[in-house]
Design a protein around this motif. Structure first.
Motif, PDB file in Angstrom:
ATOM      1  N   ASP A 308     -14.326  -0.640   8.366  1.00 13.09           N
ATOM      2  CA  ASP A 308     -15.387  -1.536   8.832  1.00 13.09           C
ATOM      3  C   ASP A 308     -15.925  -2.297   7.633  1.00 13.09           C
ATOM      4  OD1 ASP A 308     -17.597  -2.823   9.800  1.00 13.09           O
ATOM      5  OD2 ASP A 308     -18.520  -1.056  10.706  1.00 13.09           O
ATOM      6  N   PRO A 309     -15.653  -3.603   7.513  1.00 15.26           N
ATOM      7  CA  PRO A 309     -16.073  -4.345   6.328  1.00 15.26           C
ATOM      8  C   PRO A 309     -17.566  -4.606   6.245  1.00 15.26           C
ATOM      9  CG  PRO A 309     -15.098  -5.834   7.915  1.00 15.26           C
ATOM     10  CD  PRO A 309     -14.898  -4.445   8.453  1.00 15.26           C
ATOM     11  N   PHE A 310     -18.291  -4.421   7.338  1.00 19.73           N
ATOM     12  CA  PHE A 310     -19.719  -4.719   7.358  1.00 19.73           C
ATOM     13  C   PHE A 310     -20.580  -3.455   7.416  1.00 19.73           C
ATOM     14  CE2 PHE A 310     -17.442  -8.179   9.529  1.00 19.73           C
ATOM     15  CZ  PHE A 310     -17.719  -9.216   8.640  1.00 19.73           C
ATOM     16  N   GLY A 311     -20.270  -2.568   8.313  1.00 20.50           N
ATOM     17  CA  GLY A 311     -21.078  -1.360   8.469  1.00 20.50           C
ATOM     18  C   GLY A 311     -22.408  -1.617   9.133  1.00 20.50           C
ATOM     19  N   GLY A 312     -22.584  -2.811   9.716  1.00 24.41           N
ATOM     20  CA  GLY A 312     -23.865  -3.165  10.308  1.00 24.41           C
ATOM     21  C   GLY A 312     -24.208  -2.343  11.534  1.00 24.41           C
ATOM     22  N   ALA A 313     -23.216  -2.051  12.373  1.00 25.31           N
ATOM     23  CA  ALA A 313     -23.494  -1.288  13.588  1.00 25.31           C
ATOM     24  C   ALA A 313     -23.951   0.125  13.258  1.00 25.31           C
ATOM     25  CB  ALA A 313     -22.247  -1.253  14.474  1.00 25.31           C
ATOM     26  N   VAL A 314     -23.376   0.705  12.217  1.00 17.74           N
ATOM     27  CA  VAL A 314     -23.799   2.039  11.777  1.00 17.74           C
ATOM     28  C   VAL A 314     -25.252   2.004  11.312  1.00 17.74           C
ATOM     29  CG1 VAL A 314     -23.477   3.781   9.983  1.00 17.74           C
ATOM     30  CG2 VAL A 314     -21.500   2.883  11.215  1.00 17.74           C
ATOM     31  N   LEU A 315     -25.623   0.992  10.539  1.00 17.92           N
ATOM     32  CA  LEU A 315     -27.001   0.861  10.072  1.00 17.92           C
ATOM     33  C   LEU A 315     -27.966   0.675  11.239  1.00 17.92           C
ATOM     34  CD1 LEU A 315     -26.538  -1.473   6.976  1.00 17.92           C
ATOM     35  CD2 LEU A 315     -27.228   0.935   6.943  1.00 17.92           C
ATOM     36  N   GLU A 316     -27.574  -0.123  12.211  1.00 15.50           N
ATOM     37  CA  GLU A 316     -28.442  -0.352  13.366  1.00 15.50           C
ATOM     38  C   GLU A 316     -28.645   0.930  14.172  1.00 15.50           C
ATOM     39  OE1 GLU A 316     -27.150  -5.058  13.708  1.00 15.50           O
ATOM     40  OE2 GLU A 316     -26.321  -3.604  15.105  1.00 15.50           O
ATOM     41  N   ALA A 317     -27.577   1.715  14.291  1.00 15.40           N
ATOM     42  CA  ALA A 317     -27.701   2.992  15.000  1.00 15.40           C
ATOM     43  C   ALA A 317     -28.612   3.943  14.235  1.00 15.40           C
ATOM     44  CB  ALA A 317     -26.319   3.614  15.177  1.00 15.40           C
ATOM     45  N   MET A 318     -28.436   4.039  12.914  1.00 14.83           N
ATOM     46  CA  MET A 318     -29.307   4.892  12.107  1.00 14.83           C
ATOM     47  C   MET A 318     -30.755   4.458  12.219  1.00 14.83           C
ATOM     48  SD  MET A 318     -26.934   5.301   8.684  1.00 14.83           S
ATOM     49  CE  MET A 318     -28.343   5.689   7.657  1.00 14.83           C
ATOM     50  N   SER A 319     -30.992   3.150  12.186  1.00 16.84           N
ATOM     51  CA  SER A 319     -32.347   2.625  12.252  1.00 16.84           C
ATOM     52  C   SER A 319     -33.009   2.922  13.593  1.00 16.84           C
ATOM     53  CB  SER A 319     -32.341   1.113  11.986  1.00 16.84           C
ATOM     54  OG  SER A 319     -33.637   0.617  11.773  1.00 16.84           O
ATOM     55  N   CYS A 320     -32.186   3.079  14.647  1.00 15.19           N
ATOM     56  CA  CYS A 320     -32.710   3.436  15.968  1.00 15.19           C
ATOM     57  C   CYS A 320     -32.843   4.941  16.143  1.00 15.19           C
ATOM     58  CB  CYS A 320     -31.808   2.863  17.057  1.00 15.19           C
ATOM     59  SG  CYS A 320     -31.995   1.081  17.296  1.00 15.19           S
ATOM     60  N   GLY A 321     -32.524   5.712  15.109  1.00 15.69           N
ATOM     61  CA  GLY A 321     -32.723   7.152  15.165  1.00 15.69           C
ATOM     62  C   GLY A 321     -31.531   7.959  15.612  1.00 15.69           C
ATOM     63  N   PRO A 331     -18.371   0.146   3.386  1.00 15.41           N
ATOM     64  CA  PRO A 331     -19.818   0.276   3.187  1.00 15.41           C
ATOM     65  C   PRO A 331     -20.416   1.550   3.770  1.00 15.41           C
ATOM     66  CG  PRO A 331     -19.250  -1.935   3.947  1.00 15.41           C
ATOM     67  CD  PRO A 331     -18.017  -1.106   4.075  1.00 15.41           C
ATOM     68  N   THR A 332     -19.754   2.124   4.771  1.00 13.63           N
ATOM     69  CA  THR A 332     -20.297   3.314   5.424  1.00 13.63           C
ATOM     70  C   THR A 332     -20.424   4.480   4.453  1.00 13.63           C
ATOM     71  OG1 THR A 332     -19.303   2.594   7.496  1.00 13.63           O
ATOM     72  CG2 THR A 332     -20.001   4.882   7.375  1.00 13.63           C
ATOM     73  N   THR A 333     -19.560   4.537   3.451  1.00 20.35           N
ATOM     74  CA  THR A 333     -19.637   5.640   2.485  1.00 20.35           C
ATOM     75  C   THR A 333     -20.918   5.584   1.672  1.00 20.35           C
ATOM     76  OG1 THR A 333     -18.391   4.350   0.845  1.00 20.35           O
ATOM     77  CG2 THR A 333     -17.134   5.796   2.293  1.00 20.35           C
ATOM     78  N   GLY A 334     -21.547   4.414   1.590  1.00 17.41           N
ATOM     79  CA  GLY A 334     -22.809   4.303   0.877  1.00 17.41           C
ATOM     80  C   GLY A 334     -24.009   4.476   1.781  1.00 17.41           C
ATOM     81  N   SER A 335     -23.892   4.012   3.029  1.00 22.16           N
ATOM     82  CA  SER A 335     -25.058   4.044   3.918  1.00 22.16           C
ATOM     83  C   SER A 335     -25.258   5.405   4.566  1.00 22.16           C
ATOM     84  CB  SER A 335     -24.924   2.964   4.992  1.00 22.16           C
ATOM     85  OG  SER A 335     -23.725   3.124   5.738  1.00 22.16           O
ATOM     86  N   VAL A 336     -24.183   6.086   4.916  1.00 21.47           N
ATOM     87  CA  VAL A 336     -24.288   7.400   5.556  1.00 21.47           C
ATOM     88  C   VAL A 336     -24.196   8.488   4.495  1.00 21.47           C
ATOM     89  CG1 VAL A 336     -23.259   8.999   7.220  1.00 21.47           C
ATOM     90  CG2 VAL A 336     -23.270   6.539   7.694  1.00 21.47           C
ATOM     91  N   LEU A 337     -25.213   9.310   4.380  1.00 23.87           N
ATOM     92  CA  LEU A 337     -25.204  10.439   3.456  1.00 23.87           C
ATOM     93  C   LEU A 337     -24.670  11.653   4.205  1.00 23.87           C
ATOM     94  CD1 LEU A 337     -28.612  10.007   1.592  1.00 23.87           C
ATOM     95  CD2 LEU A 337     -26.348   9.177   0.940  1.00 23.87           C
ATOM     96  N   HIS A 338     -23.502  12.112   3.801  1.00 23.96           N
ATOM     97  CA  HIS A 338     -22.853  13.220   4.501  1.00 23.96           C
ATOM     98  C   HIS A 338     -23.735  14.466   4.458  1.00 23.96           C
ATOM     99  CE1 HIS A 338     -19.567  15.594   6.124  1.00 23.96           C
ATOM    100  NE2 HIS A 338     -19.761  16.486   5.163  1.00 23.96           N
ATOM    101  N   ALA A 410     -28.895  -3.888  -7.456  1.00 19.09           N
ATOM    102  CA  ALA A 410     -28.271  -3.045  -6.430  1.00 19.09           C
ATOM    103  C   ALA A 410     -27.052  -2.316  -6.965  1.00 19.09           C
ATOM    104  CB  ALA A 410     -27.862  -3.905  -5.227  1.00 19.09           C
ATOM    105  N   GLU A 411     -27.249  -1.614  -8.100  1.00 18.51           N
ATOM    106  CA  GLU A 411     -26.124  -0.912  -8.725  1.00 18.51           C
ATOM    107  C   GLU A 411     -25.512   0.107  -7.763  1.00 18.51           C
ATOM    108  OE1 GLU A 411     -23.428   0.024 -11.654  1.00 18.51           O
ATOM    109  OE2 GLU A 411     -24.933  -1.546 -11.680  1.00 18.51           O
ATOM    110  N   GLU A 412     -26.356   0.719  -6.971  1.00 13.83           N
ATOM    111  CA  GLU A 412     -25.878   1.683  -5.994  1.00 13.83           C
ATOM    112  C   GLU A 412     -26.563   1.433  -4.661  1.00 13.83           C
ATOM    113  OE1 GLU A 412     -26.555   5.573  -7.400  1.00 13.83           O
ATOM    114  OE2 GLU A 412     -25.307   5.379  -9.175  1.00 13.83           O
ATOM    115  N   ALA A 413     -25.879   1.710  -3.590  1.00 16.03           N
ATOM    116  CA  ALA A 413     -26.481   1.580  -2.267  1.00 16.03           C
ATOM    117  C   ALA A 413     -27.169   2.868  -1.887  1.00 16.03           C
ATOM    118  CB  ALA A 413     -25.409   1.222  -1.230  1.00 16.03           C
ATOM    119  N   SER A 414     -28.084   3.329  -2.745  1.00 16.26           N
ATOM    120  CA  SER A 414     -28.774   4.579  -2.466  1.00 16.26           C
ATOM    121  C   SER A 414     -30.151   4.534  -3.095  1.00 16.26           C
ATOM    122  CB  SER A 414     -27.988   5.763  -3.024  1.00 16.26           C
ATOM    123  OG  SER A 414     -27.825   5.665  -4.416  1.00 16.26           O
TER     124      SER A 414
END
Length: 414
Positions: A308-321, A331-338, A410-414
């Motif tokens: 997924d080159p954007f990861g936007g849908a994952v962010l939107e789902a996380m933002s909705c709880g 990008p998902t490897t940076g936005s989702v913390l395992h 934005a050196e890191e997405a965290s």
């Protein structure tokens, strides 16, 4: 600052209106609006792909959209679009000469080629700096198992080597650019964003299109295309191993066209073979204003896309709880913390997906913990306000005579 955003194959007005569209169009529309809120003047340049597209129109205060003539006035496939990049570059050069920006920001290698070509038309020393965003690099896609495109890799390397600064949305792309010989100091990681005003845990909830009452089944949702690389086939197969749940798939053609869509028909057949057709719902493309209501009615979000080159849908789902199960690529490897906001998977085989989904659907306490952490992370780190501010820092580092260090951005997405 006067900023020109060049995105040849986007539909920023469609995204601005909240209609179904692609991730790049969402990026352009959201970034343009938030750059304007910071006090900048923004002009978006896209190819005219419909006869009724206005030559120039406003997209909110401080933002204009110019549709430039280049080829037939209809959406084009990837190969068709490349044939008209030269014409788009000529039209772009004329537009930039008429209204000279302080910085040009191109999205995608084809827009980058057009921007570089347009910049060459300025007198010596008079061309604005060009900042290049790669949402994805074919080298990174190839490592994730997608087909290699040698011509595209060459073009991406050429654009990367010519840009004054480069923005990528994921750290793995910085690695690929280093392999191409691009200096690390030229590359900044600025992630895709999320509209935290629209996508949040509080707000209206929709019961549609669920076939059963809310308390009868655990609800899993995914937002994806219907092709095999989008991972929905593996998700459908995995549902046989996750009893007591139902899956809703948002994406693909307009709902009225699902019955004649080849990919949708294949998924329906696959669901019947797996004996889960009563627990699978394909809803087709959905207006973005309706999407948060649907996300808030679910229990779990799953992304099984190969890349997924954007990861936007994952962010939107996380933002909705929603807790998230996603492929560990892009990008998902940076936005989702395992283990904190969700689960990252190295494999999207049906058995691996089912194991992860069973673990979360059977543990409401863990889902609640992931939900709270996901809302906090998405809204504190990925709001478009912050993304726009970090993008401006990159612009400033590209301006002549500035000493800004893009590695501080934005050196890191965290």
């Amino acid at each position: 600052m006067k900023i020109a955003l060049v995105a040849e194959h986007t539909a920023p007005l469609t995204a601005h209106k909240g209609e179904p569209t692609d991730g790049e169009s969402v990026h352009i529309a959201a970034l343009a609006r938030h750059l304007a809120r910071l006090g900048h003047k923004v002009a978006v340049y896209a190819r005219r792909d419909t006869p009724d597209a206005p030559e120039r129109t406003r997209m909110g205060r401080g933002v204009t959209v110019d549709h430039l003539p280049a080829g037939p006035e209809r959406p084009l496939s990837g190969q068709e679009a490349v044939a008209h990049t030269g014409a788009f570059a000529e039209a772009l050069a004329a537009a930039l000469t008429e209204d000279v920006p302080d910085v040009v920001h191109a999205f995608g290698w084809d827009s980058g080629l057009a921007a570089m070509s347009a910049a060459r038309g300025f007198p010596d020393g008079g061309a604005p700096p060009v900042v290049q965003t790669f949402h994805s690099l074919n080298a990174a896609e190839h490592r994730a198992g997608l087909p290699k495109q040698a011509d595209r890799i060459r073009m991406e390397s050429a654009v990367a080597g010519s840009a004054d600064r480069i923005i990528v949305t994921a750290a793995d792309q910085r690695f690929e650019l280093a392999r191409m010989g691009v200096p690390r100091s030229h590359v900044s990681v600025v992630p895709f964003g999320v509209d935290t005003e629209q996508f949040g845990p509080d707000g209206a909830v929709t019961a549609a299109p669920w076939r059963t009452r809310r308390d009868e089944r655990t609800r899993i949702v995914t937002v994806a295309g219907l092709g095999r690389v989008d991972g929905v086939h593996a998700l459908v197969q995995s549902m046989a191993r996750v009893p007591g749940t139902e899956l809703v798939v948002v994406g693909g053609p307009h709902p009225d066209d699902l019955a004649i869509d080849a990919d949708a028909r294949r998924l329906h057949l696959l669901a019947k073979e797996a004996k889960v057709e009563d627990r699978i719902t394909l809803v087709g493309a959905m207006d973005r204003k309706e999407l948060p209501k649907l996300l808030r009615s679910a229990d779990l979000y799953v992304s099984a896309s190969a890349y997924d080159p954007f990861g936007g849908a994952v962010l939107e789902a996380m933002s909705c709880g929603l807790p998230v199960v996603a492929t560990a690529t892009g990008p998902t490897t940076g936005s989702v913390l395992h283990g904190t906001t969700g689960l990252l998977l190295r494999s999207t085989r049906p058995d691996a997906l089912a194991r992860a989904m069973r673990g979360l659907t059977g543990d409401p306490t863990m889902r609640t913990a992931f939900s709270i952490a996901g809302v906090d992370r998405s809204q504190s780190r990925y709001g478009w306000e912050r993304v726009a501010a970090e993008t401006v820092q990159v612009y400033e580092s590209a301006l002549p005579g500035t000493a800004a260090d893009p590695e501080l951005v934005a050196e890191e997405a965290s």
